[in-house]
Motif scaffolding. Structure first.
Motif, PDB file in Angstrom:
ATOM      1  N   PHE B   5      67.000  24.519  17.901  1.00  0.00           N
ATOM      2  CA  PHE B   5      66.657  23.851  19.154  1.00  0.00           C
ATOM      3  C   PHE B   5      65.176  23.521  19.184  1.00  0.00           C
ATOM      4  O   PHE B   5      64.361  24.260  18.632  1.00  0.00           O
ATOM      5  N   VAL B   7      62.106  22.726  22.059  1.00  0.00           N
ATOM      6  CA  VAL B   7      61.750  22.752  23.467  1.00  0.00           C
ATOM      7  C   VAL B   7      61.126  21.391  23.781  1.00  0.00           C
ATOM      8  O   VAL B   7      60.149  20.991  23.136  1.00  0.00           O
ATOM      9  N   ASP B  76      75.882  28.940  24.216  1.00  0.00           N
ATOM     10  CA  ASP B  76      75.901  28.992  25.686  1.00  0.00           C
ATOM     11  C   ASP B  76      75.104  30.211  26.141  1.00  0.00           C
ATOM     12  O   ASP B  76      74.353  30.791  25.363  1.00  0.00           O
ATOM     13  N   ASN B  77      75.240  30.582  27.410  1.00  0.00           N
ATOM     14  CA  ASN B  77      74.572  31.759  27.968  1.00  0.00           C
ATOM     15  C   ASN B  77      73.060  31.688  27.763  1.00  0.00           C
ATOM     16  O   ASN B  77      72.430  32.653  27.327  1.00  0.00           O
ATOM     17  N   SER B 138      62.949  40.246  30.792  1.00  0.00           N
ATOM     18  CA  SER B 138      64.070  40.442  29.886  1.00  0.00           C
ATOM     19  C   SER B 138      65.252  41.125  30.570  1.00  0.00           C
ATOM     20  O   SER B 138      66.402  40.879  30.223  1.00  0.00           O
ATOM     21  N   GLY B 139      64.972  41.953  31.541  1.00  0.00           N
ATOM     22  CA  GLY B 139      66.048  42.658  32.228  1.00  0.00           C
ATOM     23  C   GLY B 139      66.590  41.903  33.427  1.00  0.00           C
ATOM     24  O   GLY B 139      67.614  42.290  34.003  1.00  0.00           O
ATOM     25  N   SER B 140      65.945  40.804  33.796  1.00  0.00           N
ATOM     26  CA  SER B 140      66.365  40.016  34.961  1.00  0.00           C
ATOM     27  C   SER B 140      65.951  38.575  34.711  1.00  0.00           C
ATOM     28  O   SER B 140      64.981  38.091  35.282  1.00  0.00           O
ATOM     29  N   LEU B 183      56.792  31.908  27.258  1.00  0.00           N
ATOM     30  CA  LEU B 183      58.132  32.058  27.814  1.00  0.00           C
ATOM     31  C   LEU B 183      59.109  32.254  26.658  1.00  0.00           C
ATOM     32  O   LEU B 183      58.875  31.751  25.554  1.00  0.00           O
ATOM     33  N   THR B 184      60.163  32.995  26.905  1.00  0.00           N
ATOM     34  CA  THR B 184      61.192  33.231  25.890  1.00  0.00           C
ATOM     35  C   THR B 184      62.510  32.617  26.334  1.00  0.00           C
ATOM     36  O   THR B 184      62.930  32.805  27.483  1.00  0.00           O
ATOM     37  N   TYR B 185      63.095  31.870  25.424  1.00  0.00           N
ATOM     38  CA  TYR B 185      64.441  31.335  25.643  1.00  0.00           C
ATOM     39  C   TYR B 185      65.412  32.193  24.845  1.00  0.00           C
ATOM     40  O   TYR B 185      65.119  32.571  23.702  1.00  0.00           O
ATOM     41  N   GLN B 186      66.535  32.493  25.434  1.00  0.00           N
ATOM     42  CA  GLN B 186      67.558  33.276  24.753  1.00  0.00           C
ATOM     43  C   GLN B 186      68.890  32.562  24.908  1.00  0.00           C
ATOM     44  O   GLN B 186      69.173  31.972  25.948  1.00  0.00           O
ATOM     45  N   TYR B 187      69.705  32.594  23.873  1.00  0.00           N
ATOM     46  CA  TYR B 187      71.043  32.011  23.982  1.00  0.00           C
ATOM     47  C   TYR B 187      71.989  32.711  23.024  1.00  0.00           C
ATOM     48  O   TYR B 187      71.556  33.387  22.090  1.00  0.00           O
ATOM     49  N   ASP B 188      73.267  32.548  23.265  1.00  0.00           N
ATOM     50  CA  ASP B 188      74.308  33.107  22.414  1.00  0.00           C
ATOM     51  C   ASP B 188      74.899  31.990  21.564  1.00  0.00           C
ATOM     52  O   ASP B 188      75.200  30.900  22.053  1.00  0.00           O
ATOM     53  N   GLU B 189      75.086  32.302  20.304  1.00  0.00           N
ATOM     54  CA  GLU B 189      75.621  31.320  19.370  1.00  0.00           C
ATOM     55  C   GLU B 189      76.826  31.893  18.636  1.00  0.00           C
ATOM     56  O   GLU B 189      76.854  33.078  18.291  1.00  0.00           O
TER      57      GLU B 189
END
Lengths: 124, 190
Positions: B5, B7, B76-77, B138-140, B183-189
């Protein structure tokens, strides 16, 4: 990469010898007895599955917006209904190779629940 | 294949039709500079002035993730979070719009050109409220929605919806270039 092993001894690898790809939804969950995570040809985690246990697998990627540095954590586990209660067992394989097992999803970034695919959802 | 990806930052053009889609990884560091101008140039021009009273704003920025290498199955996510600490100094705040205006491979309807230094709340037609970026940790984390088919990303060129970001400067702020924030982007693959 992953490898799905079936009850008749056959298996479905994520990548075939011709480098073609098998997709996660292609796994035949009715015959699945074992799910293996490999790295560089070596087994990182081998998870055996019983009837009723629904496989869950994701790569969870974190990307720093400034540096572009990416970290990958692999989530692999199962969930099932036992006497109407959802029971989960989840392994997190971190980028350094360490493995942590957690009994349930929580709100923390690495431990939060994925969006389940239909093949992963528990039947009522 | 492992998904990749970029940004991206859209600017210029007109409402619903951004003039430029900028991959910010080729900029800076820093990769985004909040200023009183609508461009991607990393310079010291157009700083946000410190007001004698009240609050001044940077131009808002509309950013998103764009798929450059498709996953085997889907992504997603998507989440966004900070380190939880505002190191920008006193009087400077960093906000993210609560809503995520529509952006996908077939639509830019959520894009609203920024042509003045006003708060995004109610001035951006897709934003009715904002939240301190540093409250997302990270927790929210903040959930970033996807308006592609099936609410997943599974092809090159597909994107998340817009994340609208903006800084504010109060009369208590001090002059000068401020500390970079990540900033951190997180996603599930799959």
């Amino acid at each position: 990469m992953w490898k799905a092993v079936y009850e008749d001894g056959t298996f479905l690898p994520q990548y075939n010898e011709d480098n073609s790809t098998n997709k996660y939804p292609d796994i035949n969950r009715s015959k699945l007895v074992c799910f293996i995570i490999l790295k560089d040809g070596k087994v990182l985690l081998k998870m055996n599955l019983s009837k009723g246990q629904r496989l869950i697998y994701r790569k969870r990627i974190r990307k720093n917006s400034r540096t572009g540095v990416t970290d990958v954590t692999i989530l692999v586990g199962w969930q099932m209904l036992i006497k109407g209660v959802s029971v989960k067992h989840i392994h997190l394989i971190f980028s350094d190779g360490s493995i942590e097992t957690i009994p349930n999803w929580s709100g923390d970034r690495l431990y939060s629940s994925p969006n389940f695919m239909e093949c992963e959802k528990l039947n009522g | 294949m492992t998904a990749e990806f970029s940004v991206m930052f859209d600017f210029g053009g007109s409402d619903g039709s951004p003039g430029t889609e900028q991959d910010i990884s080729s900029l800076g560091p820093p990769n985004l500079r909040y200023k009183q101008a609508d461009n991607a140039t990393i310079d010291t021009n157009n700083p946000v002035p410190i007001p004698s009273s009240g609050t001044n704003y940077s131009y808002w920025k509309q950013v998103y993730l764009k798929c450059t290498t498709a996953p085997d199955t889907q992504v997603d996510n998507v989440k966004l979070y900070s380190d939880g600490t505002n190191s920008l100094s006193t009087g400077i705040n960093f906000y993210v719009g609560d809503e995520l205006p529509t952006k996908n491979s077939g639509s830019d309807t959520g894009y609203e050109i920024c042509d003045s230094a006003v708060t995004m709340v109610s001035n951006h037609s897709g934003i009715t409220a904002q939240t301190d970026v540093f409250s997302y940790t990270s927790g929210s984390s903040k959930t970033i929605s996807i308006s592609e088919s099936g609410s997943i990303i599974d092809a090159v060129g597909e994107t998340t919806n817009y994340i609208v970001l903006q800084m504010s400067v109060a009369d208590t702020a001090s002059t000068g270039d401020k500390t970079n924030e990540d900033l951190t982007y997180q996603y599930d693959e799959i």
